[in-house]
Design a protein around this motif. Structure first.
Motif, PDB file in Angstrom:
ATOM      1  N   ALA A   1      16.455  82.935  42.901  1.00 32.09           N
ATOM      2  CA  ALA A   1      16.993  82.486  44.299  1.00 32.09           C
ATOM      3  C   ALA A   1      18.334  83.045  44.587  1.00 32.09           C
ATOM      4  O   ALA A   1      18.389  83.558  45.630  1.00 32.09           O
ATOM      5  CB  ALA A   1      17.091  81.165  44.268  1.00 32.09           C
ATOM      6  N   ALA A   2      19.037  83.244  43.392  1.00 32.10           N
ATOM      7  CA  ALA A   2      20.416  83.862  43.509  1.00 32.10           C
ATOM      8  C   ALA A   2      20.125  85.459  44.127  1.00 32.10           C
ATOM      9  O   ALA A   2      20.811  86.003  44.916  1.00 32.10           O
ATOM     10  CB  ALA A   2      21.215  83.870  42.403  1.00 32.10           C
ATOM     11  N   TYR A   3      19.018  86.088  43.240  1.00 28.40           N
ATOM     12  CA  TYR A   3      19.068  87.434  43.804  1.00 28.40           C
ATOM     13  C   TYR A   3      18.342  87.849  45.143  1.00 28.40           C
ATOM     14  O   TYR A   3      18.636  88.490  45.732  1.00 28.40           O
ATOM     15  CB  TYR A   3      17.915  88.199  42.597  1.00 28.40           C
ATOM     16  N   LYS A   4      17.565  86.946  45.535  1.00 29.12           N
ATOM     17  CA  LYS A   4      16.873  87.000  46.747  1.00 29.12           C
ATOM     18  C   LYS A   4      18.124  86.706  47.693  1.00 29.12           C
ATOM     19  O   LYS A   4      18.071  87.800  48.815  1.00 29.12           O
ATOM     20  CB  LYS A   4      15.951  85.853  47.102  1.00 29.12           C
ATOM     21  N   GLU A   5      18.887  85.924  47.669  1.00 25.84           N
ATOM     22  CA  GLU A   5      20.003  85.855  48.651  1.00 25.84           C
ATOM     23  C   GLU A   5      20.766  87.000  48.788  1.00 25.84           C
ATOM     24  O   GLU A   5      20.886  87.633  49.766  1.00 25.84           O
ATOM     25  CB  GLU A   5      20.646  84.545  48.270  1.00 25.84           C
ATOM     26  N   GLN A   6      21.079  87.642  47.657  1.00 29.74           N
ATOM     27  CA  GLN A   6      21.973  88.982  47.501  1.00 29.74           C
ATOM     28  C   GLN A   6      20.950  90.098  48.303  1.00 29.74           C
ATOM     29  O   GLN A   6      21.746  90.894  48.843  1.00 29.74           O
ATOM     30  CB  GLN A   6      22.015  89.180  45.992  1.00 29.74           C
ATOM     31  N   VAL A   7      19.920  90.295  47.959  1.00 26.82           N
ATOM     32  CA  VAL A   7      19.129  91.308  48.599  1.00 26.82           C
ATOM     33  C   VAL A   7      19.122  91.139  50.016  1.00 26.82           C
ATOM     34  O   VAL A   7      19.085  92.016  50.711  1.00 26.82           O
ATOM     35  CB  VAL A   7      17.604  91.231  48.049  1.00 26.82           C
ATOM     36  N   GLU A   8      18.784  89.802  50.630  1.00 25.41           N
ATOM     37  CA  GLU A   8      18.800  89.690  51.879  1.00 25.41           C
ATOM     38  C   GLU A   8      19.892  90.224  52.493  1.00 25.41           C
ATOM     39  O   GLU A   8      20.120  91.177  53.734  1.00 25.41           O
ATOM     40  CB  GLU A   8      18.555  88.251  52.325  1.00 25.41           C
ATOM     41  N   GLY A   9      21.365  89.983  52.060  1.00 28.87           N
ATOM     42  CA  GLY A   9      22.456  90.288  52.473  1.00 28.87           C
ATOM     43  C   GLY A   9      22.763  91.850  52.353  1.00 28.87           C
ATOM     44  O   GLY A   9      23.203  92.395  53.436  1.00 28.87           O
ATOM     45  N   LEU A  10      22.338  92.423  51.328  1.00 30.47           N
ATOM     46  CA  LEU A  10      22.411  93.839  51.357  1.00 30.47           C
ATOM     47  C   LEU A  10      21.544  94.698  52.384  1.00 30.47           C
ATOM     48  O   LEU A  10      22.200  95.766  52.827  1.00 30.47           O
ATOM     49  CB  LEU A  10      22.017  94.334  49.826  1.00 30.47           C
TER      50      LEU A  10
END
Length: 348
Positions: A163-172
């Motif tokens: 979940a943490a990585y998904k949020e980060q990837v979406e932002g990038l």
């Protein structure tokens, strides 16, 4: 099967066949040169935040974007082909330590936009510059107990990491990254959560960016912290079909050679990246490490001459001076050739 949509990053496989591309150097080393205060990190927006924020370098994309932009431009001026977003710790798990987990996505969008503006400023038709969206390992590990008295204890699980990585990837992706870089992997299970999250975002958006996966060998054992050899690590992540796989951090170039040689042998069908730190700790050095720009660049030139690498750059302790020296050292040399590339096959 559907063809993968065109993105800026689609130029990278061809470029990597033709040239050794140069990644930028350390962000933290450069931030330290600005001698920022607690007030700089807080800015007006977080002036009343209840926790100390100094040294939360990822936060600066919101409170001192001028500092981050200046660092990016310094590396681009030195000859970097790729710059990393200032997002190594811009995930909710790391930012929760500062009480800022709710700002993680915003940090990634802002960081990618700052890097995108800098890269576009320096890009030319014959020398495009690229933005690598950086995903660090988080301060938690899914494979190793944080309690020496309880080997089964864990302070994070796969779903929390995903979940943490998904949020980060979406932002990038929203901010304009050209490729994604899962880096400084000390726990392969953490990396698998990141790769799973990346696939989720790609499936949802229909856009597939190039992917670079970079592990870190922590000592002379030649293993990542969670116990795998370099070869085992590669076989654990190769299903993600990365554009490149490599090693970074923990060791300087002098000690990294045998592990890059091992990885290049194990992965003949993909490109290889290597961005070592500036050597062993040395409190008498300006950077705190003992490999000068001349030493690092000479060693990476040797890697290139052996046909080991396609992407080189710097990690902890490195500066634009390192990157400029690396650029000059490897520019005349041919890139490592590969049997094929994983990334731009059609989606299954």
């Amino acid at each position: 099967m559907k063809p993968i949509p065109y993105t800026r990053g689609q130029q990278l496989p061809q470029l990597l066949e033709q040239h050794i591309l140069v990644l930028d150097g350390a962000m933290g080393t450069m931030i330290q040169r600005f001698k920022l205060t607690e007030a700089d990190y807080r800015g007006e927006r977080l002036k009343d935040h209840p926790r100390d924020l100094k040294n939360n370098g990822d936060l600066l994309v919101l409170t001192r974007p001028d500092v981050i932009r200046d660092i990016h431009e310094g590396y681009l001026a030195a000859g970097a082909d790729m710059i990393e977003t200032n997002t190594f710790g811009a995930n909710s798990l790391a930012q929760d330590d500062y009480g800022l987990g709710h700002l993680a996505r915003e940090m990634n969008v802002a960081a990618a936009r700052i890097a995108r503006q800098a890269a576009d400023k320096f890009s030319t038709p014959d020398k495009p510059r690229f933005v690598a969206g950086a995903l660090g390992p988080t301060p938690r590990t899914a494979s190793i107990s944080p309690d020496v008295n309880d080997p089964g204890a864990r302070n994070v699980d796969f779903e929390q990491l995903r979940a943490a990585y998904k949020e980060q990837v979406e932002g990038l992706v929203e901010g304009g990254a050209d490729l994604l870089l899962v880096e400084t992997i000390f726990d392969t299970l953490n990396a698998k959560a990141a790769l799973f999250a990346i696939e989720e975002v790609f499936d949802a958006t229909g856009e597939r960016l190039p992917l670079v996966i970079s592990g870190t060998v922590t000592d002379a054992s030649g293993r990542v912290l969670s116990g795998q050899t370099v070869t085992a690590f590669w076989y654990s992540v190769r299903h993600a079909r990365p554009l490149a796989v490599g090693l970074n951090c923990a060791l300087g170039a002098a000690l990294m050679r045998p592990y890059i040689q091992e990885l290049a042998k194990a992965a003949p069908d993909t490109f290889i990246s290597c961005y070592p730190n500036a050597g062993l700790p040395n409190p008498m050095s300006e950077t705190g490490f003992d490999e000068t720009p001349e030493v690092t660049s000479r060693l990476l030139r040797e890697f290139a001459a052996e046909g080991l690498v396609n992407i080189v750059g710097g990690c902890c302790g490195t500066t634009p001076e390192h990157i400029g020296a690396i650029r000059e050292a490897v520019s005349p040399l041919a890139a490592r050739s590969t049997q094929k590339q994983f990334f731009y096959k059609e989606a299954a």
